[in-house]
Design an enzyme around this catalytic site. Structure first.
Site, PDB file in Angstrom:
ATOM      1  N   HIS A 129       0.851  -1.187   0.000  1.00  7.19           N
ATOM      2  CA  HIS A 129       0.000   0.000   0.000  1.00  7.19           C
ATOM      3  C   HIS A 129       0.889   1.240   0.000  1.00  7.19           C
ATOM      4  O   HIS A 129       1.370   1.653   1.054  1.00  7.19           O
ATOM      5  CB  HIS A 129      -0.915   0.010   1.231  1.00  7.19           C
ATOM      6  CG  HIS A 129      -2.037  -0.960   1.169  1.00  7.19           C
ATOM      7  ND1 HIS A 129      -2.312  -1.860   2.167  1.00  7.19           N
ATOM      8  CD2 HIS A 129      -2.975  -1.172   0.218  1.00  7.19           C
ATOM      9  CE1 HIS A 129      -3.364  -2.591   1.836  1.00  7.19           C
ATOM     10  NE2 HIS A 129      -3.783  -2.191   0.665  1.00  7.19           N
ATOM     11  N   GLN A 174       4.099  -2.103   4.716  1.00  6.08           N
ATOM     12  CA  GLN A 174       4.472  -3.466   5.136  1.00  6.08           C
ATOM     13  C   GLN A 174       3.323  -4.456   4.958  1.00  6.08           C
ATOM     14  O   GLN A 174       3.195  -5.405   5.724  1.00  6.08           O
ATOM     15  CB  GLN A 174       4.976  -3.504   6.588  1.00  6.08           C
ATOM     16  CG  GLN A 174       5.625  -2.264   7.144  1.00  6.08           C
ATOM     17  CD  GLN A 174       6.740  -1.690   6.279  1.00  6.08           C
ATOM     18  OE1 GLN A 174       7.336  -2.401   5.480  1.00  6.08           O
ATOM     19  NE2 GLN A 174       7.018  -0.407   6.417  1.00  6.08           N
ATOM     20  N   HIS A 175       2.501  -4.235   3.951  1.00  7.79           N
ATOM     21  CA  HIS A 175       1.386  -5.142   3.646  1.00  7.79           C
ATOM     22  C   HIS A 175       1.734  -5.902   2.375  1.00  7.79           C
ATOM     23  O   HIS A 175       1.229  -5.627   1.295  1.00  7.79           O
ATOM     24  CB  HIS A 175       0.080  -4.360   3.485  1.00  7.79           C
ATOM     25  CG  HIS A 175      -0.236  -3.489   4.654  1.00  7.79           C
ATOM     26  ND1 HIS A 175      -1.004  -2.340   4.556  1.00  7.79           N
ATOM     27  CD2 HIS A 175       0.124  -3.587   5.962  1.00  7.79           C
ATOM     28  CE1 HIS A 175      -1.102  -1.782   5.755  1.00  7.79           C
ATOM     29  NE2 HIS A 175      -0.433  -2.525   6.614  1.00  7.79           N
ATOM     30  N   ILE A 176       2.617  -6.876   2.506  1.00  6.18           N
ATOM     31  CA  ILE A 176       3.266  -7.539   1.369  1.00  6.18           C
ATOM     32  C   ILE A 176       2.330  -8.608   0.815  1.00  6.18           C
ATOM     33  O   ILE A 176       2.023  -9.588   1.490  1.00  6.18           O
ATOM     34  CB  ILE A 176       4.596  -8.174   1.809  1.00  6.18           C
ATOM     35  CG1 ILE A 176       5.405  -7.189   2.649  1.00  6.18           C
ATOM     36  CG2 ILE A 176       5.399  -8.632   0.613  1.00  6.18           C
ATOM     37  CD1 ILE A 176       6.438  -7.850   3.548  1.00  6.18           C
TER      38      ILE A 176
END
Length: 539
Positions: A315, A470-472
């Protein structure tokens, strides 16, 4: 524990999703072993480390780092673990410890929207999921009960619910109340849905507003992977820490037969199982599969159609910071308390990225003090500046959808190796015009919010420079066609009948919600598939 040689189910990774899946399988009578590359940690030690850390804004700093289970560090300088191939650097933050990265998260727990599952059909962009919102809805609730999710009833109009939230939303801070009141003519501001107790729940206390949800809740009012692991162990799951899995072994019949891992003495071990579940993050899972290449699969396992590691998404975010025309006193209550949801979907989604707008409630004192000192202020003038500015400054940011792009990819580095001699992850990454147009649309919303709050001294983040959250996601995308996906609709690898993946990586699109709740719901659904509770699947 002693190094085992076999188990019924091997779960590789001990983050929230893997721990929830392991627990569910153990409660169903399966013998489950969960392996984690990193060490065990204790909340109390991390709280002390945070209090002593000179870099309070560095959410990784309090956590133990080990050369044998490395992870990316960027402060005070980049440790170089990740190989950036460009054109835009992708700098995720994650931990390799028992419990995983959710130790230092904000526990945001929005569901996706029903339209997020049919993006291609509805808007002609991205890709559709092989399942619907209705398929996942009961598993969302199962995950919410296990986490202890709190949220406002008004959120139901965005993501319909068959059951109410386990708890009402956390009590709004003064900042949240005033922002909601002042933006009400144009924007609906809602208390965030979070894995944070608004009431005593699960043997843990309710939130008391410490304002350091990241990097660690000091009282465990906030859910995290350490709690998930403890619950899994209570259910009978065995945990093997400091076990770095680096290879999967297979037979000629399309089954994984064993995994190989290094202990921290650099000794290799082999473990057999009936079912294998990859539950690390969407970077480290592709790495293991690429490392497992052999003569039959020279490009890595689960990569017959060159889909492994592709469609890397996160994101992207930019922000605006300004002074409001009244004191709001950021720093009391949760750090990220409220958001605007109305921009997550709309007819314009065929042209530009959807987004959410979040309001920060983090204390401003440290940054404002540093800036005032840099201006040369001292004595009473410095004290007055800190009191005034810290009371009135706030920051808002967007959280933008990124479309799946096969050129955004995780691979193995050909230039870097870790302390075990294993190639580190490498990234190819960029943003397209869909994101750029979404950024421009969000700037228009920032201006309207600032106007309604009587803003002065508006400072926008640098144009073209975006943070990630950090929304991999996306590197292990599920689908209905093995030509364009890595797993089937239940998270089972197309190429191996007893290999499953439970991770944010299986999400085909990233949408506009933090990804771990959706990954947890998907993982619990995969557990039912493994147990044969869903038609046509099972192992």
């Amino acid at each position: 524990m002693a190094n085992p040689v076999s188990t019924d189910v091997a779960v590789i990774g001990s983050g929230v999703v893997g721990a929830l899946v392991a627990r569910k399988l153990a409660l169903a009578g399966r013998d489950v072993l969960m392996l984690e590359a990193g060490p065990r940690i204790a909340r109390g030690e991390i709280v002390v480390n945070f209090r002593r850390s000179p870099r309070k804004g560095d959410f990784v700093a309090p956590y133990p780092y080990a050369e044998l289970a490395p992870f990316p560090i960027y402060q005070p300088e980049d440790n170089g673990y990740l190989d950036q191939l460009g054109p835009y650097p992708y700098k995720p933050e994650y931990l390799r410890v028992v419990g995983g990265t959710s130790w230092h998260w904000a526990a945001q727990a929005w569901r996706l929207l029903p339209s997020d599952f049919r993006l291609r059909t509805q808007y002609g962009v991205g890709r559709d999921w092989p399942i619907s919102y209705d398929d996942l809805e009961p598993y969302y609730y199962e995950a919410e009960v296990l986490w202890g999710v709190s949220g406002p009833q008004a959120m139901e109009k965005y993501s319909p619910r068959a059951q109410p939230f386990p708890m009402p939303g956390v009590a709004p801070s003064y900042l949240e109340q005033r922002i909601a009141e002042r933006l009400a003519p144009q924007f609906e501001v809602l208390t965030n849905t979070t894995g944070r107790n608004s009431l005593p729940y699960g043997g843990r206390p309710q939130c008391c507003g410490n304002n350091n949800c990241m990097p660690i809740c000091p009282i465990d009012a906030q859910y995290h992977g350490g709690i998930a692991v403890a619950d899994a162990e209570k259910a009978g799951v065995k945990l093997l820490a400091k076990a770095v899995v680096y290879k999967l072994e297979h037979d000629a019949r399309g089954r994984i037969t064993a995994l190989h891992y290094f202990d921290w003495d650099k000794v290799s071990h082999r473990l057999e199982a009936q079912v294998f579940i990859l539950a690390a993050n969407a970077i480290e899972i592709p790495r293991i599969l690429f490392l497992s290449a052999d003569d039959k699969f020279p490009n890595g396992l689960c990569n017959n159609n060159d889909q492994l590691g592709r469609h890397l998404m996160d994101h992207p975010s930019n922000s605006a910071t300004f002074y409001v025309d009244e004191p709001l006193w950021a720093g009391r209550g949760p750090m990220s308390p409220a958001s605007i949801q109305t921009l997550r979907d709309g007819p314009w989604r065929d042209r530009h990225a959807a987004f959410r707008i979040d309001f920060s409630n983090s204390s401003r004192v440290a940054s404002i003090t540093a800036a005032a000192i840099a201006e040369g202020l001292t004595g009473k003038a410095l004290d007055a500046a800190i009191r005034d500015r810290a009371a009135r400054e706030i920051s808002i940011k967007n959280v933008l959808e990124q479309l799946p792009d096969p050129n955004n990819r995780v691979t193995l580095s050909t230039r870097k190796k870790d302390a075990l001699g294993l190639p580190t992850p490498a990234f190819s990454y960029s943003f397209d015009d869909y994101v750029e147009r979404g950024m421009q649309a969000s700037l228009t919303q920032y201006e309207q919010i600032a106007r309604l709050l009587g803003a002065t001294d508006i400072r926008y983040s640098k144009p073209g420079v975006y943070g990630n959250n950090q929304h991999i996601t996306g590197t292990l995308a599920m689908g209905a066609d093995p030509q364009t996906s890595v797993t089937d609709p239940f998270g089972r690898a197309w190429d191996f009948e007893n290999l499953y993946m439970v991770s944010t990586g299986v999400m085909p699109t990233v949408a506009t919600a933090n990804s771990t709740l959706t990954a947890s719901a998907l993982g619990l659904r995969t557990a039912d598939a493994i147990l044969g509770r869903l038609k046509g699947v099972g192992a």
